[in-house]
Design an enzyme around this catalytic site. Structure first.
Site, PDB file in Angstrom:
ATOM      1  N   ASN A 207      15.595 -13.957 -19.765  1.00 51.75           N
ATOM      2  CA  ASN A 207      15.188 -15.066 -20.626  1.00 51.75           C
ATOM      3  C   ASN A 207      13.696 -15.109 -20.888  1.00 51.75           C
ATOM      4  O   ASN A 207      13.177 -16.087 -21.429  1.00 51.75           O
ATOM      5  CB  ASN A 207      15.638 -16.407 -20.017  1.00 51.75           C
ATOM      6  CG  ASN A 207      14.936 -16.705 -18.693  1.00 51.75           C
ATOM      7  OD1 ASN A 207      14.431 -15.801 -18.037  1.00 51.75           O
ATOM      8  ND2 ASN A 207      14.931 -17.956 -18.299  1.00 51.75           N
ATOM      9  N   HIS A 333       7.031 -22.273 -12.539  1.00 53.20           N
ATOM     10  CA  HIS A 333       8.367 -22.849 -12.383  1.00 53.20           C
ATOM     11  C   HIS A 333       8.972 -22.592 -11.010  1.00 53.20           C
ATOM     12  O   HIS A 333       9.645 -23.451 -10.465  1.00 53.20           O
ATOM     13  CB  HIS A 333       9.321 -22.270 -13.439  1.00 53.20           C
ATOM     14  CG  HIS A 333       9.014 -22.695 -14.828  1.00 53.20           C
ATOM     15  ND1 HIS A 333       9.392 -21.970 -15.933  1.00 53.20           N
ATOM     16  CD2 HIS A 333       8.351 -23.774 -15.298  1.00 53.20           C
ATOM     17  CE1 HIS A 333       8.982 -22.581 -17.031  1.00 53.20           C
ATOM     18  NE2 HIS A 333       8.346 -23.678 -16.682  1.00 53.20           N
ATOM     19  N   MET A 400      15.665 -19.848 -28.372  1.00 50.07           N
ATOM     20  CA  MET A 400      14.938 -19.294 -29.511  1.00 50.07           C
ATOM     21  C   MET A 400      15.445 -19.840 -30.843  1.00 50.07           C
ATOM     22  O   MET A 400      14.896 -19.515 -31.895  1.00 50.07           O
ATOM     23  CB  MET A 400      15.014 -17.774 -29.512  1.00 50.07           C
ATOM     24  CG  MET A 400      16.410 -17.204 -29.567  1.00 50.07           C
ATOM     25  SD  MET A 400      16.363 -15.422 -29.330  1.00 50.07           S
ATOM     26  CE  MET A 400      18.124 -15.065 -29.217  1.00 50.07           C
ATOM     27  N   HIS A 423      12.213 -27.741 -16.425  1.00 51.11           N
ATOM     28  CA  HIS A 423      11.439 -26.552 -16.797  1.00 51.11           C
ATOM     29  C   HIS A 423      11.930 -25.906 -18.077  1.00 51.11           C
ATOM     30  O   HIS A 423      11.328 -24.948 -18.571  1.00 51.11           O
ATOM     31  CB  HIS A 423      11.462 -25.526 -15.668  1.00 51.11           C
ATOM     32  CG  HIS A 423      12.629 -24.570 -15.683  1.00 51.11           C
ATOM     33  ND1 HIS A 423      13.938 -24.986 -15.702  1.00 51.11           N
ATOM     34  CD2 HIS A 423      12.663 -23.212 -15.667  1.00 51.11           C
ATOM     35  CE1 HIS A 423      14.731 -23.931 -15.704  1.00 51.11           C
ATOM     36  NE2 HIS A 423      13.997 -22.852 -15.692  1.00 51.11           N
ATOM     37  N   GLY A 426      17.927 -25.186 -19.695  1.00 50.54           N
ATOM     38  CA  GLY A 426      18.930 -24.956 -18.664  1.00 50.54           C
ATOM     39  C   GLY A 426      20.152 -24.261 -19.245  1.00 50.54           C
ATOM     40  O   GLY A 426      20.686 -24.664 -20.290  1.00 50.54           O
TER      41      GLY A 426
END
Length: 501
Positions: A207, A333, A400, A423, A426
């Site tokens: 990711n 994170h 994205m 963060h 998810g």
């Protein structure tokens, strides 16, 4: 009382968006989930709630274990989890930090507008992809030797600035000014150093991404002005971590801790929560190694920043300084830090959630944030001086095909979540399932044709794994954070072009 049931676990609603897993059996503290009912439904679809319950068994865990609104299943400890362990009588757990130590995100501002970029998206995405290493394996922006790796691990972004890959402002606008002073390079194995030495300045895969974005909405104008943000502005988001070095470091210490502290492990409900007792040799060694890997990740993002500035110079035929390409902030994170927090106490002197406390006291804690972002409010000394009057910048990336957000640390964050918020969006779906449900080329074409988002990746499989439908609704995650006062909305951004491994 409103309750929520899932697979034998019952949560009680304490207040809007706050759900508690009551303490029972061997649990040392209750668990708390900060989510709307819609997000809670999604969170309950995997093992997140069971992992939250398991985490409450860790020695020294204080007040309550936390699951953020973007929570999902991780290794032992949920992603989106926060656990604050007593620094003297508690523990430190690699699984509660994660394999990708200091996976994090930074944002660069510019004085370019969306009009300046329109018509150049293809050139920009192609040039970024050609110049920023990404994908599995080796290949970084700089070639390093053993001595250089040692310096990077010890000095972090200071090394990058000293060697011409950054400026003083990059230090001042990075969490911890880009260096963890507790770093111990000698605690990093040679195998980990060998994995990292050819990856300094690379996105990696999964990711991780580099995304050019435009600011679409501003919610708190005075704070946005302090952050240097305005509508229609072009910004750049960089999301990556410590690559193979961090992964190897986590793996090394998990195996060592499992062997050395078997007695503690046998008392935990999940072996993936393996932890070293505070004050033990392995706790000290892992903390030093983790801090060194944190420094490595900050240098990694700094070198990508350096190369991104060069790409913008090439595409727009101007110096990066004249385009105002400054670092807004860099947040970690996956990290644990020794921090002093005010802890709530009940009438017996036992640590409890602050809304149930009759007294408080300050304690030093190992605050584990795994897939969670530090979100300190205004006035906290750890916040860079430039932002201390308004609160720490918090960057929440979406998928994205969706927006991302800039927040600021909320006034309720210290009381509710040990100064933390979400963060990202998810995950909703595993990478394996995503590749079954999506075809990378179709996702790429759809993003371009329907939303004018240009995506380039190392493989079509990577695009499929990161399709917009794979993630939770980032708008809802941020809405809950804002409503709870743990992270206040400042601005929203939307993708223009994206590269990933």
């Amino acid at each position: 009382m409103t309750t929520f049931d899932a697979d034998g676990i019952t949560l009680e609603r304490v207040e809007e968006h706050v759900w508690e897993l009551p303490r029972e059996g061997e649990m040392r503290v209750p668990g708390r989930v900060f989510a709307s009912e819609a997000l809670l439904e999604e969170i309950s679809e995997d093992k997140t709630l069971q992992q939250l319950k398991n985490s409450t068994h860790l020695p020294g865990i204080t007040s309550h274990a936390v699951c953020m609104p973007d929570g999902h299943q991780g290794y032992g400890f949920p992603v989106g989890g926060v656990g604050a362990m007593d620094a003297e009588g508690g523990c430190i757990s690699p699984g509660a930090i994660g394999y990708d130590i200091n996976c994090g995100v930074r944002m660069l501002t510019t004085n370019l507008t969306y009009d300046d970029v329109q018509g150049r998206e293809q050139e920009l995405v192609e040039t970024l992809f050609a110049n920023v290493p990404c994908g599995l394996g080796g290949g970084g922006i700089v070639e390093t030797d053993v001595d250089t790796i040692e310096e990077i691990l010890e000095y972090g972004v200071e090394w990058a600035v000293d060697n011409g890959y950054g400026v003083e402002g990059d230090l001042l606008h990075c969490e911890d000014e880009g260096r963890r002073p507790d770093a111990d390079p000698s605690a990093i194995s040679q195998k980990a150093k060998d994995r990292g030495k050819n990856q300094v300045g690379s996105l990696g895969s999964g990711n991780h991404f580099l995304e050019v974005q435009r600011v679409t909405d501003v919610y708190r104008e005075s704070v946005a002005a302090e952050f240097g943000l305005s509508e229609d502005q072009i910004v750049v988001l960089i999301h990556c971590g410590s690559r193979g070095l961090g992964h190897q470091t986590c793996n090394d210490y998990l195996r060592e801790i499992e062997q050395a502290h078997r007695g503690l492990l046998d008392r935990l409900p999940d072996t993936e929560l393996a932890a070293a007792p505070a004050g033990s040799q392995l706790a000290a060694e892992y903390y030093g190694a983790m801090c060194a890997a944190i420094n490595f990740a900050w240098v990694n993002r700094q070198l990508i920043t350096h190369r991104t500035r060069r790409v913008f110079e090439q595409v727009f035929d101007r110096s990066w300084e004249s385009m105002g390409m400054e670092l807004l902030y860099d947040v970690a994170h996956n990290i644990a830090k020794k921090e002093v927090h005010e802890v709530g106490l009940d009438e017996h002197g036992v640590a409890v959630p602050r809304d149930r406390a009759v007294d408080t006291e300050e304690r030093e804690l190992y605050v584990h944030r795994k897939g969670a972002t530090r979100a300190f409010p205004a006035g906290r000394e750890e916040v860079p001086r430039a932002y201390r009057d308004v609160g720490q910048p918090v960057i929440i990336p979406g998928s994205m095909g969706a927006g991302s957000y800039v927040l600021r640390g909320g006034e309720e964050s210290l009381r509710r979540t040990f100064g933390s918020t979400a963060h990202g969006a998810g995950r909703l779906m595993s990478r394996t399932q995503a590749k079954k449900d999506y075809w990378g080329g179709d996702v790429q074409n759809d993003l371009r044709e329907t939303q004018q988002i240009y995506v380039k990746a190392d493989s079509g499989a990577t695009i499929a794994e990161e399709a917009p439908g794979v993630y939770k609704d980032v708008d809802e995650v941020v809405r809950v954070s804002d409503a709870l006062g743990i992270g206040d909305r400042v601005a929203r951004t939307f993708p223009v072009c994206n590269i990933k491994g």
